[in-house]
Design an enzyme around this catalytic site. Sequence first.
Site, mmCIF file in Angstrom:
data_model
loop_
_atom_site.group_PDB
_atom_site.id
_atom_site.type_symbol
_atom_site.label_atom_id
_atom_site.label_comp_id
_atom_site.label_asym_id
_atom_site.label_seq_id
_atom_site.Cartn_x
_atom_site.Cartn_y
_atom_site.Cartn_z
ATOM 1 C CG ASN A 147 1.011 2.993 -2.442
ATOM 2 O OD1 ASN A 147 1.436 1.921 -2.870
ATOM 3 N ND2 ASN A 147 0.003 3.081 -1.589
ATOM 4 C CB ILE A 152 5.725 9.459 -3.157
ATOM 5 C CG1 ILE A 152 6.363 9.746 -4.527
ATOM 6 C CG2 ILE A 152 5.972 8.014 -2.733
ATOM 7 C CD1 ILE A 152 7.860 9.904 -4.478
ATOM 8 C CB CYS A 153 0.936 7.702 -0.367
ATOM 9 S SG CYS A 153 0.256 7.261 1.231
ATOM 10 C CG LEU A 154 7.518 5.927 1.481
ATOM 11 C CD1 LEU A 154 7.077 4.477 1.378
ATOM 12 C CD2 LEU A 154 8.753 6.138 0.611
ATOM 13 C CE LYS A 191 2.329 12.501 2.596
ATOM 14 N NZ LYS A 191 2.601 11.401 1.652
#
Lengths: 154, 488
Positions: A79, A86-88, A92
């Site tokens: 992620n 960062i994909c969190l 978002k």
Amino acid sequence: MSALPKRIIKETERLVSDPVPGIQATPNEDNLRYFQVKMRGPIQSPYENGIFKLELFLPDEYPMEPPKVRFLTKIYHPNIDRLGRICLDVLKNNWSPALQIRTILLSIQALLATPNPNDPLANDVAEEWIKNEPQAIKTAKEWTKLYAMNEVMD
Amino acid sequence: MGNVPGKLDEQGINTINANVPNANTSSNSTHTNSTSTNSGSSHVRNTRSSTISSFTGNSTRSSRQRRATSLVGSFINGATGRSRSDTAAINKNSTKKKNPKERDLLKEEHDKKLVVKYYENVDGGYLAPYGCHHREKLDYDADVVRKLIIDRKLAPFYIPLEDFDTNWTDQEIIKIFDSLTLHQAYIQDPEEFDDIPLGNDIEDYDEIISLVSMDQSLSKRDQKKLKSMIFKARLYRRRINWQEMENEIYFNGKLEAKNKNLPSDDLKLALYKYNGMECPICFLYFPGPMNISRCCLQPICTECFVQIKRHDPHFSHDEQNSEQQEDDPHLLISEPARCPYCATPNFGITYTPPIDRCTGIHGYAPKSYVSKGNQQGKTATETDAEHPTVTSDEDDNTSPSANVEPPSRRTSVSANDPSVVTSDMIRPDWESRLNKARLRLARKSANATAIHMSNRLVERRNINNDNAKDLEEEMIKHAIRLSLSDGN
């Protein structure tokens, strides 16, 4: 750049007076919206014993908009991509102004302990994680050793 | 891509228009006429670009571009032409947006309503925000919010304190309050407006046009950008001026000892000493009672409440076929704002006004507020005769610290409950925003398709036809046939 809101001042004061264990966030002297972060890899994760550097920036709209956070230390994680993005969800669409720098950094630390290859940002890493998890964990440990062992917490 | 016009025709425009709230079926037909001869890709762009080309007096559009884009205009008109109400709905949308000046004046009107005026006060607070947050998100409906505050359904905007210390004496609290202005200090020269010329008279709207046309080297697009930047920079400056004027009136009011619209010292103490609390979002110290979230009963100040709104229209994140949806307008969605504390959808608050201070609009004069403990020594003449005080009927024996908040709600309430103020209520335009976003996308994909088609057609045909209209009609037929044969 607008004047520093009370919220940022108070959050910074509280971060300093009551730090989060395993996380250090230091505001930049020239720009109090910009933080240097050091984060200890969670125990029993492939990132254990590593100390990861991140940068955190509070945009003008903060806290109505989320902080921008990025890993500076290279890390092998499904992620987190090559650029450290960062994909969190809480960074978002699920950001809430009731969250804080402190809670966001704790969420990132938790993400290190629980990688989610089904919602990947780094596709190659996620693929490896799904196909051959022991190998992926081995690579993550190697990267931790290679890139995240040069820092110390102050 | 190839089947977009077909889609647009059959579903896109129709469904979009079906969603336009209160579609005004009687709205004008002049628009349809003008666009069929105009050269922009949409009603909106038509009007804007033609206004700009009239500033400069030169139109550089090539004939090829004109053909390509007018095809789209015909497409949209052709599609809507099938149903009268559809056409009306589209026109309603474009009439609303058509005039840049009108739109700018609306922004100006809105900003005027965000100026804090001391005589517009309710229970010790005001009708406009103090300005703790970034001003970009103050796009709520100011009339709705002002009315909600006057009706005591939403806490007023108070002047916040940065800190509060229980050890402060009454005199210290009063002194701190008296040192504050109605609005947080504005940054005088924000970076974003650094190189923007303001002109000689920032009140003269038409001067913007001459400022823009001074630089002949700018493209139309850049001119438009510059124009909007000048407008923004001037509006910002004017807002500072408007607020400074109100601050001055407030200051002069303070010099008159008998000014009825200023809070008495007792009121200042009632606000900050006995009822104050920190908002969990902005960390500022506000007088209570605060708004309470309808779902999880957490406090939130009005300053923060008005900032919470829907995200801009977007595509659902769960959709599997992410490539397909990118140009399908009806997959654009807009979801109600969630509670910042517990993420319950459809965020809303309830507010119970203070029982011991009903001052200002629909109340008695703030100057005449006397805390219960002090009441006996005061004369009746201090209270506004037209609006008898609420406190005068109360028991005189209670001490100031007994200014208890009204009994608060113990359970959550539904978003439909009449006592609830939701985020959607203060931004009722969310639906038209969604429809505009869908229309924009529909036009964008139709435009792309049409350019593609006309290029193909132009390549095939030798154009030495002076009857452009005939050619256009032929092209439409071709395009429709193409789109139908594209496997739809």
